[in-house]
Design a protein around this motif. Structure first.
Motif, short mmCIF file in Angstrom:
data_model
loop_
_atom_site.label_atom_id
_atom_site.label_comp_id
_atom_site.label_asym_id
_atom_site.label_seq_id
_atom_site.Cartn_x
_atom_site.Cartn_y
_atom_site.Cartn_z
N ASP A 186 0.83 -1.20 0.00
CA ASP A 186 0.00 0.00 0.00
C ASP A 186 0.87 1.26 0.00
N THR A 187 0.25 2.39 -0.32
CA THR A 187 1.03 3.60 -0.58
C THR A 187 1.46 4.36 0.67
N ASN A 188 1.09 3.91 1.87
CA ASN A 188 1.62 4.60 3.05
C ASN A 188 3.05 4.15 3.37
N CYS A 189 3.61 3.33 2.51
CA CYS A 189 5.00 2.87 2.59
C CYS A 189 5.95 4.05 2.63
N MET A 190 7.02 3.95 3.45
CA MET A 190 8.00 5.04 3.47
C MET A 190 9.25 4.70 2.66
N GLY A 191 9.27 3.51 2.07
CA GLY A 191 10.39 3.17 1.19
C GLY A 191 11.65 2.74 1.91
N CYS A 192 11.51 2.10 3.09
CA CYS A 192 12.71 1.72 3.85
C CYS A 192 13.35 0.45 3.31
N ARG A 193 12.57 -0.34 2.58
CA ARG A 193 13.05 -1.56 1.93
C ARG A 193 13.41 -2.68 2.90
N TYR A 194 12.88 -2.59 4.13
CA TYR A 194 13.13 -3.67 5.08
C TYR A 194 12.40 -4.94 4.65
N CYS A 195 11.30 -4.77 3.90
CA CYS A 195 10.59 -5.96 3.40
C CYS A 195 11.48 -6.77 2.47
N MET A 196 12.34 -6.05 1.72
CA MET A 196 13.22 -6.74 0.77
C MET A 196 14.28 -7.55 1.52
N ILE A 197 14.74 -6.98 2.64
CA ILE A 197 15.73 -7.69 3.47
C ILE A 197 15.09 -8.95 4.06
N SER A 198 13.81 -8.84 4.44
CA SER A 198 13.16 -9.90 5.21
C SER A 198 12.50 -10.98 4.37
N CYS A 199 12.43 -10.78 3.06
CA CYS A 199 11.73 -11.77 2.24
C CYS A 199 12.65 -12.94 1.93
N PRO A 200 12.27 -14.16 2.31
CA PRO A 200 13.14 -15.30 2.04
C PRO A 200 13.30 -15.58 0.55
N PHE A 201 12.38 -15.08 -0.26
CA PHE A 201 12.43 -15.35 -1.70
C PHE A 201 12.89 -14.13 -2.52
N ASP A 202 13.27 -13.04 -1.85
CA ASP A 202 13.71 -11.81 -2.54
C ASP A 202 12.70 -11.33 -3.57
N ILE A 203 11.44 -11.26 -3.19
CA ILE A 203 10.40 -10.92 -4.15
C ILE A 203 10.11 -9.42 -4.27
N PRO A 204 9.97 -8.66 -3.18
CA PRO A 204 9.64 -7.24 -3.37
C PRO A 204 10.72 -6.53 -4.19
N LYS A 205 10.28 -5.77 -5.18
CA LYS A 205 11.21 -5.05 -6.03
C LYS A 205 10.91 -3.56 -5.92
N PHE A 206 11.98 -2.76 -5.84
CA PHE A 206 11.86 -1.34 -5.55
C PHE A 206 12.22 -0.51 -6.78
N GLU A 207 11.44 0.54 -7.01
CA GLU A 207 11.72 1.39 -8.18
C GLU A 207 12.80 2.41 -7.84
N TYR A 208 14.03 2.02 -8.03
CA TYR A 208 15.15 2.88 -7.62
C TYR A 208 15.26 4.16 -8.42
N ASN A 209 14.69 4.15 -9.63
CA ASN A 209 14.90 5.31 -10.48
C ASN A 209 13.68 6.20 -10.59
N SER A 210 12.94 6.29 -9.49
CA SER A 210 11.79 7.18 -9.50
C SER A 210 11.87 8.08 -8.27
N TRP A 211 11.40 9.31 -8.39
CA TRP A 211 11.38 10.18 -7.22
C TRP A 211 10.29 9.74 -6.25
N ASN A 212 9.31 9.02 -6.79
CA ASN A 212 8.18 8.57 -5.97
C ASN A 212 8.04 7.05 -6.12
#
Lengths: 294, 409
Positions: free
Chosen positions: A135-161
């Motif tokens: 959901d969009t109340n995310c602050m973009g800390c990317r802790y979900c990516m650290i914690s996912c055993p399957f490395d599934i969440p992907k982050f849009e590094y090249n966007s301001w938002n």
């Protein structure tokens, strides 16, 4: 936000910081249903049936308004692809002792997801029907990516938002409207089967018992990381078709509950201990002064 | 040094504004080597941060889908907070145990700790993808109660407040606010008790963040005891930084030291060295216990085993011995060398968890290495903190004694 509401939420926050551990769910392996009792839904992937047509990739992109992949292009199979911010599911090809197999990859929709336990604003959510969404109340800390055993969440590094992109089981697009995930609907070979996890496990067992020579006697996802809503059948041992087989059966949130349980204890005992120690070391004359004041 | 001619008591806003304006003016030489190096770096850092805000995090960092946390988390936040640990250790020694010997350095340490949180934890803002939502866990745009990070976020905020209260009497003395100072200093003990409790929890909490990275961190480093290791190591990390920073301040700000402090400085360093040696031995012992129980002998023969030994022998056991030796023979050089080695060891340890031994199975060049722009922004943040620290130390009674109206009455 008015002042009253602010103070109220502040209070909840302080209590929350103190009592986080008390709120942590007591996890147990292989969950089939949510706390409200609703059965988790998921998908069974029978890798012996997949022909690598990538119709699922196409349907997924269409359902999520992402760039359409060229599914006629077979050169993509030359290397192992990972899901990305624009491809929430990918099909990879594996050459094994028993021939070539295609394996679809996407979010596993864990019964007790690490990403959900990691999220400090509950932007990651496990819905009662089993879907794990962002959901969009995310602050973009990317802790979900650290914690996912399957490395599934992907982050849009090249966007301001930036957003976190991952398979959402078509929760918003279809599930809530009574539909089934786009990939399942698009699959021409019935590799994908949508249903409650309980039904899917039963169906998997049935297939294994009926054709014991065709399948290895293992259902990937039945117990992995406490059980996932997507489960897989295979003709060859799972490590040969790109699966992590050393993840264990402990639900990932459980790894941090030990620490979280210690929090309220420290929070209560430490100040008492420190105040006591400070009283003991206080010079006598200062103590007397205080007594007299009273 | 020239004591400021500004009014020592401020009665109204009319006094306040010119006082602040006069204090804002730079003092001392402008073209010092530090200024010449730091100013361009800070300017470049600001430009890079602005660029990142427009173009996204990927524009100036080497972060990837495989490495979501890089130098800004691993160094700025993880390491910066560990080094800020000196504040809670020293306030424990001075305000709870009441060992007056360390009183002269407590303010500088707390100030350093406070600024470390403001700047290094503040560096999170540039690392967050959607920083405008940073207050969501505070204002209740969903409370993620099962998250270790939720606890850490709240504790950062509360601890910054506690440290601000601890340091605030110095601000009041600077402004000449007698009544306010009295109120603020009566809050000190409460803030100290609260602050130590919070520190215990979030120093270990930073380690607990990695509990769910099981399978991604090399088995020589991943253990269920990461939180305890982070807490214990923050004790000697903080103290080593106090020794390091104290040795520099001693020279740079020697005009601002009171005579008593100058005389006891060596004695203080020796005491701190003993504390470090004790904490480090306990840490080493814990590490050994964990290693024995983990039964990871097979990894010792690999490159990772060597790297592990460098950290645990070269940057824990050896500095531990040097601290002990320095304290026994009153050899300050030995103590300072030990402090530098320890600081290096902590940096490597925290980076091992967040970057180096994280996804150790992905070899270079696919493994994350910070870009030069990440390093420059980090340096800019460190320099900015030193600037603010220097500004405050020169103007407020941090290293020198409080004004006469405090000590006299």
């Amino acid at each position: 936000m008015d002042r009253r509401k602010f103070l109220k939420s502040l209070g909840v926050g302080v209590l929350g910081a103190a009592g986080t551990a008390l709120m942590a769910r007591r996890p147990h392996a292989a969950e089939y249903s949510s706390e409200s009792g609703e059965e988790f839904k998921g998908v069974l992937v029978d890798t012996t049936r997949c022909i690598g047509c990538r119709s699922c990739e196409e349907a997924c992109a269409a359902a999520h308004d992402l760039p359409a992949p060229d599914i006629g292009d077979e050169s993509v199979f030359k290397e192992k692809r990972d899901t990305s911010t624009t491809q929430l599911t990918v099909v990879n090809r594996y050459k094994t002792e028993k021939g070539i197999f295609f394996v679809k990859k996407q979010c596993m929709h864990c019964g007790q997801p690490g990403c959900v336990a990691a999220c400090l604003v509950k932007a990651m959510k496990k819905h009662d029907d089993g879907a794990v969404t962002w959901d969009t109340n995310c602050m973009g800390c990317r802790y979900c990516m650290i914690s996912c055993p399957f490395d599934i969440p992907k982050f849009e590094y090249n966007s301001w938002n930036p957003k976190i992109q991952k398979c959402n089981l078509c929760w918003e697009q279809r599930l809530t409207k009574g539909g089934i995930p786009a990939c399942v609907e698009a699959c021409p070979t019935e590799t994908l089967l949508f249903g409650t996890k309980r039904e899917l496990i039963e169906e998997s067992r049935r297939r294994i018992y009926r054709q014991p020579k065709k399948y290895v006697n293992y259902i990937y996802g039945e117990d992995e990381v406490g059980g996932t809503s997507w489960i897989y059948l295979s003709a060859v041992p799972f490590e040969q078709i790109g699966f992590k087989t050393d993840l264990g059966v402990t639900a990932y949130p459980e790894y941090s509950t030990g620490f979280l349980y210690a929090v309220p204890i420290v929070l209560i005992l430490w100040p008492a201990f420190l105040m006591g120690l400070s009283y003991l070391t206080r010079p006598e004359d200062e103590k007397e002064k205080k007594e007299k004041k009273r | 040094m020239s004591v400021s001619a500004a009014p020592r008591e401020i009665k109204s806003l009319r006094d306040f504004v010119p006082f602040i304006l006069s204090e804002l003016k730079p003092r001392g030489k402008i073209f010092t080597p530090f200024n010449i190096i730091s100013v361009p770096v800070i300017i470049l850092g600001v430009i890079l941060i602005a660029y990142r805000m427009i173009k996204g995090i990927g524009s100036i960092t080497n972060l990837s889908q495989d490495f979501p946390w890089g130098m800004w988390i691993g160094f700025d936040v993880m390491t910066g907070v560990a080094f800020a640990g000196g504040a809670y250790v020293l306030t424990f020694v001075v305000y709870i145990l009441r060992i007056e010997k360390y009183h002269p350095i407590v303010r500088a340490t707390v100030l350093n700790g406070f600024l470390a949180y403001v700047f290094y934890a503040g560096a999170l803002v540039i690392d967050l993808g959607r920083p405008w939502h940073i207050f969501n866990p505070i204002i209740g745009n969903k409370f993620g109660l099962s998250s270790v990070l939720f606890l850490v976020a709240w504790h950062f905020l509360l601890y910054m407040t506690a440290e601000f209260i601890e340091i605030s009497p110095a601000f009041a003395e600077w402004l000449g606010l007698k009544r306010t100072r009295q109120v603020l200093s009566s809050l000190t003990l409460g803030a100290v008790v609260f602050g130590i409790t919070l520190s215990t929890l979030h120093q270990s909490g930073l380690g607990a963040l990695f509990m769910m990275a099981k399978g991604k961190i090399h088995p020589l480093w991943y253990t269920q005891f990461i939180p305890i290791l982070f807490f214990v190591s923050s004790i000697f990390a903080g103290l080593s930084l106090v020794i390091f920073e104290g040795s520099i301040s001693q020279r740079v700000f020697s005009d601002h030291l009171d005579d008593e402090h100058r005389a006891s400085h060596n004695d203080i360093l020796i005491g701190l060295a003993k504390g470090c040696a004790g904490a480090m031995f306990a840490y080493f012992f814990l590490k050994m216990l964990i290693f024995m129980h983990g039964r990871h002998w097979e990894y010792l023969h690999t490159g990772w085993g060597l790297w592990y030994l460098v950290e645990i022998i070269g940057l824990v056991l050896i500095p531990c011995y040097l601290f002990l030796r320095g304290a026994m023979y009153k050899n300050l050089t030995s103590i300072r060398v030990a402090a530098v080695l320890t600081i290096l060891g902590i940096i490597i340890n925290r980076l091992n968890y967040s970057v180096i031994a994280y996804k150790w199975y992905i070899p270079l060049p696919a493994h994350y290495v910070p870009s030069w722009m990440e390093i420059v922004t980090t340096l800019a943040i460190v320099f900015a903190e030193i600037w603010v620290f220097r500004w405050i130390v020169i103007r407020m009674p941090i290293l020198r004694k409080p004004p006469a109206w405090v000590t006299g009455g």
